[in-house]
Design an enzyme around this catalytic site. Structure first.
Site, PDB file in Angstrom:
ATOM      1  N   LEU A  92       4.275  -0.437  -5.375  1.00 22.15           N
ATOM      2  CA  LEU A  92       5.257   0.229  -4.513  1.00 22.15           C
ATOM      3  C   LEU A  92       5.399  -0.560  -3.211  1.00 22.15           C
ATOM      4  O   LEU A  92       4.434  -1.162  -2.728  1.00 22.15           O
ATOM      5  CB  LEU A  92       4.815   1.666  -4.224  1.00 22.15           C
ATOM      6  CG  LEU A  92       4.621   2.552  -5.456  1.00 22.15           C
ATOM      7  CD1 LEU A  92       4.432   4.002  -5.032  1.00 22.15           C
ATOM      8  CD2 LEU A  92       5.777   2.425  -6.442  1.00 22.15           C
ATOM      9  N   GLY A 137       1.147   0.193  -8.141  1.00 19.37           N
ATOM     10  CA  GLY A 137       2.397   0.462  -8.865  1.00 19.37           C
ATOM     11  C   GLY A 137       2.711  -0.602  -9.906  1.00 19.37           C
ATOM     12  O   GLY A 137       3.399  -0.328 -10.892  1.00 19.37           O
ATOM     13  N   ASN A 161      -5.530   0.388  -7.145  1.00 24.28           N
ATOM     14  CA  ASN A 161      -6.386   0.105  -5.983  1.00 24.28           C
ATOM     15  C   ASN A 161      -6.068   0.984  -4.776  1.00 24.28           C
ATOM     16  O   ASN A 161      -6.464   0.676  -3.658  1.00 24.28           O
ATOM     17  CB  ASN A 161      -6.224  -1.372  -5.594  1.00 24.28           C
ATOM     18  CG  ASN A 161      -4.801  -1.701  -5.159  1.00 24.28           C
ATOM     19  OD1 ASN A 161      -3.859  -1.117  -5.654  1.00 24.28           O
ATOM     20  ND2 ASN A 161      -4.648  -2.627  -4.224  1.00 24.28           N
ATOM     21  N   GLU A 162      -5.350   2.086  -5.003  1.00 19.13           N
ATOM     22  CA  GLU A 162      -4.874   2.898  -3.870  1.00 19.13           C
ATOM     23  C   GLU A 162      -5.968   3.233  -2.866  1.00 19.13           C
ATOM     24  O   GLU A 162      -5.738   3.233  -1.657  1.00 19.13           O
ATOM     25  CB  GLU A 162      -4.233   4.206  -4.375  1.00 19.13           C
ATOM     26  CG  GLU A 162      -2.810   4.068  -4.887  1.00 19.13           C
ATOM     27  CD  GLU A 162      -2.713   3.529  -6.310  1.00 19.13           C
ATOM     28  OE1 GLU A 162      -3.752   3.116  -6.871  1.00 19.13           O
ATOM     29  OE2 GLU A 162      -1.601   3.513  -6.856  1.00 19.13           O
TER      30      GLU A 162
HETATM   31  C1  LIG Z   1      -1.471  13.860  -2.430  1.00 23.86           C
HETATM   32  C2  LIG Z   1      -1.193  12.491  -3.056  1.00 23.86           C
HETATM   33  C3  LIG Z   1       0.041  11.888  -2.511  1.00 23.86           C
HETATM   34  C4  LIG Z   1       0.290  10.454  -2.923  1.00 23.86           C
HETATM   35  C5  LIG Z   1      -0.219   9.472  -1.961  1.00 23.86           C
HETATM   36  C6  LIG Z   1       0.441   8.132  -1.958  1.00 23.86           C
HETATM   37  C7  LIG Z   1       0.538   7.427  -3.266  1.00 23.86           C
HETATM   38  C8  LIG Z   1       1.059   6.052  -3.136  1.00 23.86           C
HETATM   39  C9  LIG Z   1       0.845   5.230  -4.355  1.00 23.86           C
HETATM   40  C10 LIG Z   1       0.938   3.824  -4.048  1.00 23.86           C
HETATM   41  C11 LIG Z   1       1.129   2.896  -4.942  1.00 23.86           C
HETATM   42  C12 LIG Z   1       1.290   1.477  -4.614  1.00 23.86           C
HETATM   43  O1  LIG Z   1       1.723   0.710  -5.417  1.00 23.86           O
HETATM   44  S1  LIG Z   1       0.863   0.972  -3.059  1.00 23.86           S
HETATM   45  C13 LIG Z   1       1.027  -0.786  -3.022  1.00 23.86           C
HETATM   46  C14 LIG Z   1      -0.258  -1.426  -3.417  1.00 23.86           C
HETATM   47  N1  LIG Z   1      -0.092  -2.803  -3.462  1.00 23.86           N
HETATM   48  C15 LIG Z   1      -1.001  -3.662  -2.989  1.00 23.86           C
HETATM   49  O2  LIG Z   1      -2.069  -3.296  -2.523  1.00 23.86           O
HETATM   50  C16 LIG Z   1      -0.631  -5.130  -3.048  1.00 23.86           C
HETATM   51  C17 LIG Z   1      -0.783  -5.776  -1.744  1.00 23.86           C
HETATM   52  N2  LIG Z   1      -0.431  -7.159  -1.874  1.00 23.86           N
HETATM   53  C18 LIG Z   1      -1.292  -8.102  -2.280  1.00 23.86           C
HETATM   54  O3  LIG Z   1      -2.456  -7.854  -2.620  1.00 23.86           O
HETATM   55  C19 LIG Z   1      -0.798  -9.496  -2.264  1.00 23.86           C
HETATM   56  O4  LIG Z   1       0.378  -9.573  -1.456  1.00 23.86           O
HETATM   57  C20 LIG Z   1      -0.467 -10.025  -3.664  1.00 23.86           C
HETATM   58  C21 LIG Z   1       0.459  -9.122  -4.436  1.00 23.86           C
HETATM   59  C22 LIG Z   1      -1.746 -10.257  -4.479  1.00 23.86           C
HETATM   60  C23 LIG Z   1       0.257 -11.394  -3.501  1.00 23.86           C
HETATM   61  O5  LIG Z   1      -0.492 -12.252  -2.689  1.00 23.86           O
HETATM   62  P1  LIG Z   1       0.200 -13.554  -2.092  1.00 23.86           P
HETATM   63  O6  LIG Z   1      -0.884 -14.295  -1.341  1.00 23.86           O
HETATM   64  O7  LIG Z   1       0.914 -14.279  -3.172  1.00 23.86           O
HETATM   65  O8  LIG Z   1       1.331 -13.026  -1.120  1.00 23.86           O
HETATM   66  P2  LIG Z   1       1.173 -12.368   0.325  1.00 23.86           P
HETATM   67  O9  LIG Z   1       1.252 -13.450   1.341  1.00 23.86           O
HETATM   68  O10 LIG Z   1      -0.006 -11.457   0.380  1.00 23.86           O
HETATM   69  O11 LIG Z   1       2.476 -11.454   0.381  1.00 23.86           O
HETATM   70  C24 LIG Z   1       3.773 -11.972   0.585  1.00 23.86           C
HETATM   71  C25 LIG Z   1       4.566 -10.992   1.419  1.00 23.86           C
HETATM   72  O12 LIG Z   1       4.752  -9.787   0.665  1.00 23.86           O
HETATM   73  C26 LIG Z   1       4.256  -8.669   1.402  1.00 23.86           C
HETATM   74  N3  LIG Z   1       3.736  -7.666   0.463  1.00 23.86           N
HETATM   75  C27 LIG Z   1       2.738  -7.801  -0.416  1.00 23.86           C
HETATM   76  N4  LIG Z   1       2.573  -6.677  -1.125  1.00 23.86           N
HETATM   77  C28 LIG Z   1       3.507  -5.808  -0.685  1.00 23.86           C
HETATM   78  C29 LIG Z   1       3.850  -4.470  -1.026  1.00 23.86           C
HETATM   79  N5  LIG Z   1       3.217  -3.772  -1.994  1.00 23.86           N
HETATM   80  N6  LIG Z   1       4.856  -3.897  -0.363  1.00 23.86           N
HETATM   81  C30 LIG Z   1       5.513  -4.571   0.612  1.00 23.86           C
HETATM   82  N7  LIG Z   1       5.226  -5.832   0.972  1.00 23.86           N
HETATM   83  C31 LIG Z   1       4.239  -6.442   0.338  1.00 23.86           C
HETATM   84  C32 LIG Z   1       3.163  -9.262   2.294  1.00 23.86           C
HETATM   85  O13 LIG Z   1       2.898  -8.427   3.393  1.00 23.86           O
HETATM   86  C33 LIG Z   1       3.831 -10.582   2.702  1.00 23.86           C
HETATM   87  O14 LIG Z   1       4.821 -10.284   3.672  1.00 23.86           O
HETATM   88  P3  LIG Z   1       5.172 -11.273   4.870  1.00 23.86           P
HETATM   89  O15 LIG Z   1       3.892 -11.489   5.633  1.00 23.86           O
HETATM   90  O16 LIG Z   1       6.205 -10.533   5.656  1.00 23.86           O
HETATM   91  O17 LIG Z   1       5.686 -12.518   4.196  1.00 23.86           O
END
Ligand SMILES: CCCCCCCCC/C=C/C(=O)SCCNC(=O)CCNC(=O)[C@H](O)C(C)(C)COP(=O)(O)OP(=O)(O)OC[C@H]1O[C@@H](n2cnc3c(N)ncnc32)[C@H](O)[C@@H]1OP(=O)(O)O
Length: 286
Positions: A92, A137, A161-162
């Site tokens: 997400l 997501g 990993n939430e």
């Molecule tokens: C009661 C119960 C109620 C419910 C309660 C709530 C429920 C919510 C459920 C949530 C579900 C989810 O999916 S939450 C999302 C979880 N996702 C994550 O944790 C992934 C986080 N991202 C990463 O680990 C990494 O970015 C990864 C995907 C491995 C790629 O690594 P890279 O080194 O190639 O790239 P990065 O340099 O890190 O990222 C490139 C750019 O993309 C951005 N970016 C990375 N992931 C992003 C993301 N998910 N959303 C937006 N932007 C993101 C980074 O900030 C950088 O932005 P710039 O710096 O601007 O370039």
């Protein structure tokens, strides 16, 4: 004047529904963030760089593409994969859940629910070719599929990993995890926010197969061929029998789930956690 209005309408419909065009004899349709090839086994490719985060626009385009495929009776199966190198989907879009207003959170969550219900209950055979990182997501998308093939690259991880973000996987994410890897593994992985390497993911059953990176697509196609050999009606009824209760669990409380999400994500403490996580992502870049 009337003509101009009609053109505007058509253009609008075209951008909402995507274009179907012939390219090198292959049939495909596309919108900005999702490309669908419908020649041979259909392949749906996410292309929302840099990390295929599921922004509101991306979710909408994904849902529309899926609906189009569902309506095309000649299409019985779809391979889901990514066009972003090294990333299946970062899940997400954190920027849809951070610093916005409650109406936006509610709208976003409604669309997340919509995509999940469509994918999870699809009559089509869904095979994921996981060719990159697949947290949260992203993992959810893969879990919706009937079969998961992952590239054997230890840099790629997958899991819900939430909890590492200071947020909580919703009950329907959890239900699907339990259905896939069992209660004990899900309980542990959800609390720890485990991101599994391909080998670990295979061991616990998050994915069904791990293959060398250059074989992910060919393997997904051969899996699809095997599944396509099963009569649709019996496979679909079986899938429905296996998944209906889990989907119904959300359907009967969609509104309450939107309210829960909105009030949870709006909390100062949760916004603070997301802020810290986003900062960590930035710092990682150096
Ligand atoms: C009661 C119960 C109620 C419910 C309660 C709530 C429920 C919510 C459920 C949530 C579900 C989810 O999916 S939450 C999302 C979880 N996702 C994550 O944790 C992934 C986080 N991202 C990463 O680990 C990494 O970015 C990864 C995907 C491995 C790629 O690594 P890279 O080194 O190639 O790239 P990065 O340099 O890190 O990222 C490139 C750019 O993309 C951005 N970016 C990375 N992931 C992003 C993301 N998910 N959303 C937006 N932007 C993101 C980074 O900030 C950088 O932005 P710039 O710096 O601007 O370039």
């Amino acid at each position: 004047m009337a003509l101009a209005a009609a053109r505007r309408l058509l253009l609008h419909a075209g951008s909402r529904l995507g274009r179907r065009e012939a390219v090198d004899g292959a049939r495909r349709f596309a919108n900005k963030r999702v490309l669908v090839e419908t020649e041979g086994p259909a392949v749906m490719k996410l292309r929302n760089p840099p990390v295929n985060s599921l922004s509101l626009e991306c979710l909408t385009e994904f849902t529309i593409s899926l609906e189009k495929l569902e309506n095309d009776k000649s299409i019985r199966g779809v391979i889901l994969t990514s066009e972003c190198p090294g990333i299946f989907s970062a899940g997400l879009d954190l920027l849809e859940m951070y610093g916005r207003n409650p109406a936006h959170y509610a709208e976003y969550w409604k669309n997340v629910q919509e995509l999940w219900l469509r994918l999870y209950t699809s009559n089509m055979i869904l095979v994921s070719a996981i060719n990159g990182a697949s947290p949260a997501g992203g993992c959810l998308l893969a879990l919706c599929c009937d079969y998961r093939v992952m590239a054997d690259n230890p840099k790629y991880t997958i899991g819900l990993n939430e909890s590492l973000l200071g947020i909580v996987a919703p009950f329907w994410f959890k239900d699907m995890y339990v259905n896939t890897i069992g209660h004990r593994e899900a309980e542990r992985a959800l609390q720890l926010g485990t991101l599994f390497s391909p080998a670990e993911a295979l061991k616990v059953g998050v994915v069904d197969e791990v293959v060398p990176e250059d074989q992910v697509h060919s393997k997904a196609r051969s899996v699809m061929t095997k599944w396509l050999a099963i009569p649709d009606h019996s496979r679909q009824l079986t899938k429905n029998m296996m998944r209906k209760a889990t989907a119904d669990n959300l359907i009967k409380q969609r509104e309450a789930d939107i309210q829960n999400f909105t009030s949870f994500i709006s909390k100062d403490s949760i916004q603070k956690s997301l802020h810290m996580y986003l900062e960590k992502l930035k710092q990682k870049k150096g």
